[in-house]
Design a protein around this motif. Structure first.
Motif, PDB file in Angstrom:
ATOM      1  N   GLY A  31      12.604   1.186  11.689  1.00 52.33           N
ATOM      2  CA  GLY A  31      13.903   1.835  11.806  1.00 52.33           C
ATOM      3  C   GLY A  31      13.671   3.409  11.022  1.00 52.33           C
ATOM      4  O   GLY A  31      14.247   3.943  10.301  1.00 52.33           O
ATOM      5  N   VAL A  32      12.218   3.744  11.653  1.00 50.28           N
ATOM      6  CA  VAL A  32      11.823   5.017  10.831  1.00 50.28           C
ATOM      7  C   VAL A  32      11.468   5.987  12.149  1.00 50.28           C
ATOM      8  O   VAL A  32      11.275   5.521  13.110  1.00 50.28           O
ATOM      9  CB  VAL A  32      10.929   5.131   9.903  1.00 50.28           C
ATOM     10  N   SER A  33      11.085   7.244  12.172  1.00 55.35           N
ATOM     11  CA  SER A  33      10.975   8.216  12.781  1.00 55.35           C
ATOM     12  C   SER A  33       9.090   7.945  13.283  1.00 55.35           C
ATOM     13  O   SER A  33       8.347   7.288  12.261  1.00 55.35           O
ATOM     14  CB  SER A  33      10.672   9.699  12.669  1.00 55.35           C
ATOM     15  N   ILE A  34       8.498   8.264  14.234  1.00 55.70           N
ATOM     16  CA  ILE A  34       7.318   8.048  14.811  1.00 55.70           C
ATOM     17  C   ILE A  34       6.431   8.850  13.711  1.00 55.70           C
ATOM     18  O   ILE A  34       5.406   8.223  13.088  1.00 55.70           O
ATOM     19  CB  ILE A  34       6.839   8.559  16.040  1.00 55.70           C
ATOM     20  N   MET A  35       6.823  10.184  13.253  1.00 57.50           N
ATOM     21  CA  MET A  35       5.873  10.917  12.278  1.00 57.50           C
ATOM     22  C   MET A  35       5.993   9.957  10.959  1.00 57.50           C
ATOM     23  O   MET A  35       4.894  10.268  10.402  1.00 57.50           O
ATOM     24  CB  MET A  35       6.708  12.265  12.074  1.00 57.50           C
ATOM     25  N   THR A  36       7.264   9.475  10.573  1.00 59.86           N
ATOM     26  CA  THR A  36       7.164   8.757   9.294  1.00 59.86           C
ATOM     27  C   THR A  36       6.326   7.504   9.266  1.00 59.86           C
ATOM     28  O   THR A  36       5.508   7.425   8.452  1.00 59.86           O
ATOM     29  CB  THR A  36       8.671   8.362   8.806  1.00 59.86           C
ATOM     30  N   ALA A  37       6.264   6.908  10.516  1.00 59.25           N
ATOM     31  CA  ALA A  37       5.398   5.801  10.638  1.00 59.25           C
ATOM     32  C   ALA A  37       3.992   6.270  10.269  1.00 59.25           C
ATOM     33  O   ALA A  37       3.216   5.366   9.820  1.00 59.25           O
ATOM     34  CB  ALA A  37       5.786   5.092  11.924  1.00 59.25           C
ATOM     35  N   SER A  38       3.718   7.082  11.096  1.00 59.37           N
ATOM     36  CA  SER A  38       2.193   7.579  11.184  1.00 59.37           C
ATOM     37  C   SER A  38       1.916   8.080   9.679  1.00 59.37           C
ATOM     38  O   SER A  38       0.660   7.859   9.358  1.00 59.37           O
ATOM     39  CB  SER A  38       2.136   8.903  12.030  1.00 59.37           C
ATOM     40  N   ARG A  39       2.814   8.680   9.024  1.00 54.94           N
ATOM     41  CA  ARG A  39       2.549   9.166   7.708  1.00 54.94           C
ATOM     42  C   ARG A  39       2.321   8.036   6.666  1.00 54.94           C
ATOM     43  O   ARG A  39       1.386   7.831   5.668  1.00 54.94           O
ATOM     44  CB  ARG A  39       3.493   9.903   7.191  1.00 54.94           C
ATOM     45  N   ALA A  40       3.158   6.779   7.022  1.00 55.61           N
ATOM     46  CA  ALA A  40       3.004   5.440   6.057  1.00 55.61           C
ATOM     47  C   ALA A  40       1.656   4.963   6.396  1.00 55.61           C
ATOM     48  O   ALA A  40       1.149   4.246   5.310  1.00 55.61           O
ATOM     49  CB  ALA A  40       4.477   4.667   6.483  1.00 55.61           C
ATOM     50  N   LEU A  41       1.022   5.059   7.518  1.00 51.81           N
ATOM     51  CA  LEU A  41      -0.165   4.390   7.599  1.00 51.81           C
ATOM     52  C   LEU A  41      -1.330   5.264   7.238  1.00 51.81           C
ATOM     53  O   LEU A  41      -2.411   4.541   6.598  1.00 51.81           O
ATOM     54  CB  LEU A  41      -0.215   4.067   9.125  1.00 51.81           C
ATOM     55  N   SER A  42      -1.086   6.682   7.410  1.00 53.80           N
ATOM     56  CA  SER A  42      -2.569   7.493   7.096  1.00 53.80           C
ATOM     57  C   SER A  42      -2.249   8.064   5.733  1.00 53.80           C
ATOM     58  O   SER A  42      -3.309   8.266   5.117  1.00 53.80           O
ATOM     59  CB  SER A  42      -2.381   8.633   8.076  1.00 53.80           C
ATOM     60  N   GLN A  43      -0.976   8.355   5.107  1.00 55.01           N
ATOM     61  CA  GLN A  43      -0.903   8.813   3.817  1.00 55.01           C
ATOM     62  C   GLN A  43       0.154   8.078   3.122  1.00 55.01           C
ATOM     63  O   GLN A  43       1.206   8.717   2.912  1.00 55.01           O
ATOM     64  CB  GLN A  43      -0.606  10.443   4.017  1.00 55.01           C
ATOM     65  N   PRO A  44      -0.102   6.893   2.924  1.00 49.02           N
ATOM     66  CA  PRO A  44       1.054   6.096   2.225  1.00 49.02           C
ATOM     67  C   PRO A  44       1.743   6.541   0.906  1.00 49.02           C
ATOM     68  O   PRO A  44       2.904   6.123   0.566  1.00 49.02           O
ATOM     69  CB  PRO A  44       0.225   4.727   2.084  1.00 49.02           C
ATOM     70  N   GLN A  45       1.004   7.418   0.166  1.00 45.87           N
ATOM     71  CA  GLN A  45       1.461   7.938  -1.068  1.00 45.87           C
ATOM     72  C   GLN A  45       2.630   8.891  -0.893  1.00 45.87           C
ATOM     73  O   GLN A  45       3.329   9.396  -1.518  1.00 45.87           O
ATOM     74  CB  GLN A  45       0.363   8.502  -1.899  1.00 45.87           C
ATOM     75  N   MET A  46       2.768   9.177   0.489  1.00 41.62           N
ATOM     76  CA  MET A  46       3.600  10.433   0.910  1.00 41.62           C
ATOM     77  C   MET A  46       5.031   9.761   1.330  1.00 41.62           C
ATOM     78  O   MET A  46       5.935  10.635   1.557  1.00 41.62           O
ATOM     79  CB  MET A  46       2.983  11.343   2.063  1.00 41.62           C
ATOM     80  N   VAL A  47       5.173   8.636   1.393  1.00 41.46           N
ATOM     81  CA  VAL A  47       6.411   8.009   1.837  1.00 41.46           C
ATOM     82  C   VAL A  47       6.700   6.877   0.613  1.00 41.46           C
ATOM     83  O   VAL A  47       5.937   6.597  -0.211  1.00 41.46           O
ATOM     84  CB  VAL A  47       6.244   7.249   2.959  1.00 41.46           C
ATOM     85  N   SER A  48       7.970   6.680   0.546  1.00 42.45           N
ATOM     86  CA  SER A  48       8.868   5.799  -0.521  1.00 42.45           C
ATOM     87  C   SER A  48       8.086   4.254  -0.025  1.00 42.45           C
ATOM     88  O   SER A  48       7.666   4.057   0.935  1.00 42.45           O
ATOM     89  CB  SER A  48      10.271   5.717  -0.417  1.00 42.45           C
ATOM     90  N   GLU A  49       8.077   3.556  -1.336  1.00 41.86           N
ATOM     91  CA  GLU A  49       7.552   2.193  -1.202  1.00 41.86           C
ATOM     92  C   GLU A  49       8.394   1.246  -0.283  1.00 41.86           C
ATOM     93  O   GLU A  49       7.714   0.645   0.344  1.00 41.86           O
ATOM     94  CB  GLU A  49       7.742   1.659  -2.832  1.00 41.86           C
ATOM     95  N   VAL A  50       9.481   1.698  -0.253  1.00 43.60           N
ATOM     96  CA  VAL A  50      10.537   0.681   0.591  1.00 43.60           C
ATOM     97  C   VAL A  50      10.037   1.132   2.139  1.00 43.60           C
ATOM     98  O   VAL A  50       9.784   0.180   3.136  1.00 43.60           O
ATOM     99  CB  VAL A  50      12.190   1.122   0.431  1.00 43.60           C
ATOM    100  N   THR A  51       9.768   2.413   2.576  1.00 38.56           N
ATOM    101  CA  THR A  51       9.378   2.882   3.772  1.00 38.56           C
ATOM    102  C   THR A  51       8.026   2.262   3.988  1.00 38.56           C
ATOM    103  O   THR A  51       7.783   1.699   5.234  1.00 38.56           O
ATOM    104  CB  THR A  51       9.312   4.358   4.100  1.00 38.56           C
ATOM    105  N   ARG A  52       7.174   2.354   3.154  1.00 38.15           N
ATOM    106  CA  ARG A  52       5.628   1.841   3.457  1.00 38.15           C
ATOM    107  C   ARG A  52       5.701   0.449   3.763  1.00 38.15           C
ATOM    108  O   ARG A  52       5.204  -0.217   4.669  1.00 38.15           O
ATOM    109  CB  ARG A  52       4.724   2.061   2.204  1.00 38.15           C
ATOM    110  N   VAL A  53       6.767  -0.349   2.964  1.00 41.59           N
ATOM    111  CA  VAL A  53       6.739  -1.794   3.206  1.00 41.59           C
ATOM    112  C   VAL A  53       7.370  -2.261   4.628  1.00 41.59           C
ATOM    113  O   VAL A  53       6.528  -3.276   5.320  1.00 41.59           O
ATOM    114  CB  VAL A  53       7.509  -2.684   2.150  1.00 41.59           C
ATOM    115  N   LYS A  54       8.280  -1.379   5.082  1.00 45.13           N
ATOM    116  CA  LYS A  54       9.019  -1.656   6.336  1.00 45.13           C
ATOM    117  C   LYS A  54       7.881  -1.325   7.548  1.00 45.13           C
ATOM    118  O   LYS A  54       7.727  -2.257   8.434  1.00 45.13           O
ATOM    119  CB  LYS A  54      10.095  -0.891   6.632  1.00 45.13           C
ATOM    120  N   VAL A  55       7.086  -0.378   7.291  1.00 44.86           N
ATOM    121  CA  VAL A  55       6.100  -0.054   8.424  1.00 44.86           C
ATOM    122  C   VAL A  55       5.152  -1.140   8.427  1.00 44.86           C
ATOM    123  O   VAL A  55       4.588  -1.681   9.497  1.00 44.86           O
ATOM    124  CB  VAL A  55       5.393   1.426   8.007  1.00 44.86           C
ATOM    125  N   GLU A  56       4.471  -1.358   7.311  1.00 43.55           N
ATOM    126  CA  GLU A  56       3.630  -2.528   7.125  1.00 43.55           C
ATOM    127  C   GLU A  56       3.883  -3.832   7.605  1.00 43.55           C
ATOM    128  O   GLU A  56       3.118  -4.475   8.413  1.00 43.55           O
ATOM    129  CB  GLU A  56       3.033  -2.735   5.579  1.00 43.55           C
TER     130      GLU A  56
END
Length: 342
Positions: A25-50
């Motif tokens: 439920g996030v943008s492609i750019m946010t998903a990419s950032r969650a994987l490559s730079q997890p410190q740049m997204v919120s904990e909630v977003t990182r967990v959703k992407v993982e």
């Protein structure tokens, strides 16, 4: 089944970052950032992407060029040990099979660990390999999901798969264990012990074969089985032989799950004045080079290790080239080498 799951398998058949983003439920750019730079997204977003990554079996593709051409000329090989001479011969066979095609090998050591296999596979799939050679058939659910998502062809080596559609090259570890035990029974031995270490799937299947032969002959006795999870070494073989003879003094033969343990068993007997085979017979498995030259020379199972590697790699190359293999399950058999120790 949701839309994301239904769309999986189109095109290349690989799970995509777009699908991960959709499921999370996030943008492609946010998903990419969650994987490559997890410190740049919120904990909630990182967990959703993982969670989406785990559900889809998604592996980031860092070899876009190779994906575009559908060919990387890379083959991944996963073996459980670099120090074990058994797998050295297998790797030689693989190399000789793929070298003419200018393929490169990515070789990983799983250390007999499913967790390590999972970690290596996750890394190596990022290179978009054309195929994978496994030395094991038992995989974690995560590995199974990654393989399904990646659509990369694979062949398992050493043992034969029970799945008629799976590609495998080797021989029946169960039948080999049974044949060695039957050989000892035919020689007149009745209190036959089994010594095993490492307890990987191949050892366990050999033990199953030993057990089946003992039951068949009406000789089964669980006390004759000595199996430990420690890494197999000559020193451990000597130690376990000592334990076997102390615990089961009427034991008249010992089948060791590999030649390393059997060498140690022979050395223990020699140090303690125990005659082989007059007092006790000792057998091994794999027919390592030293086994024929020991005193006494070791009775063992000769396994076609180089040929397994060569045939498995050749089978994989057929599939990579889009050819339908004549045989998916290639049984190369084994040979019982009867020598002085039994």
């Amino acid at each position: 089944m949701d839309k994301t799951s239904r769309s999986k398998g189109r095109g290349t058949g690989r799970a995509t970052l777009e699908q991960v983003a959709g499921m999370a439920g996030v943008s492609i750019m946010t998903a990419s950032r969650a994987l490559s730079q997890p410190q740049m997204v919120s904990e909630v977003t990182r967990v959703k992407v993982e969670r989406a990554v785990a559900e889809l079996g998604y592996v980031p593709n860092r070899a876009a060029r190779a994906l575009a051409s559908s060919q990387s000329h890379v083959i991944v090989v996963l073996v459980p040990s670099f120090s074990n001479a058994v797998f050295t011969a297998v790797l030689e066979g693989i190399h000789d099979a793929v070298a003419p095609g200018q393929y490169q090998l990515l070789i990983g050591n799983t250390y007999y660990s499913q967790a390590e296999e999972e970690k290596l596979l996750r890394t190596y799939l990022q290179s978009s390999p054309d195929g994978i050679l496994f030395s094991s058939q038992a995989h974690s659910p995560a590995v199974a999901k990654m393989m399904e998502a990646s659509q990369v062809p694979s062949v398992s080596m050493m043992d034969l798969s029970d799945d008629a559609d799976a590609l495998s090259v080797g021989f029946s570890q169960f039948e080999a264990g049974m044949e060695m035990t039957r050989h000892l029974i035919r020689k007149g031995y009745r209190r036959i012990g089994f010594i095993g270490a490492q307890l990987d799937e191949r050892t366990l299947r050999r033990a199953d074969g030993y057990r089946a032969a003992m039951v068949e002959a009406g000789l089964a006795d669980p006390r004759l089985e000595l199996m430990v999870p420690e890494r197999s070494t000559i020193a451990l073989g000597a130690e376990l032989m000592g334990q076997m003879m102390a615990n089961m003094p009427d034991c008249d033969a010992v089948f060791c799950c590999n030649d390393d343990l059997a060498h140690g068993a022979v050395y223990h007997c020699q140090r303690h004045g125990i005659r082989i085979p007059q007092d006790i017979a000792v057998c091994g498995f794999n027919d390592l080079p030293a086994s024929a030259w020991m005193m006494p020379s070791l009775t063992t199972i000769d396994t076609p290790r180089y040929q397994i590697g060569f045939e498995a790699a050749s089978l994989l190359l057929q599939v990579i080239k889009g050819q339908e293999p004549e045989r998916k399950r290639i049984d190369l058999g084994f040979t019982l080498r009867e020598r002085e120790s039994a």
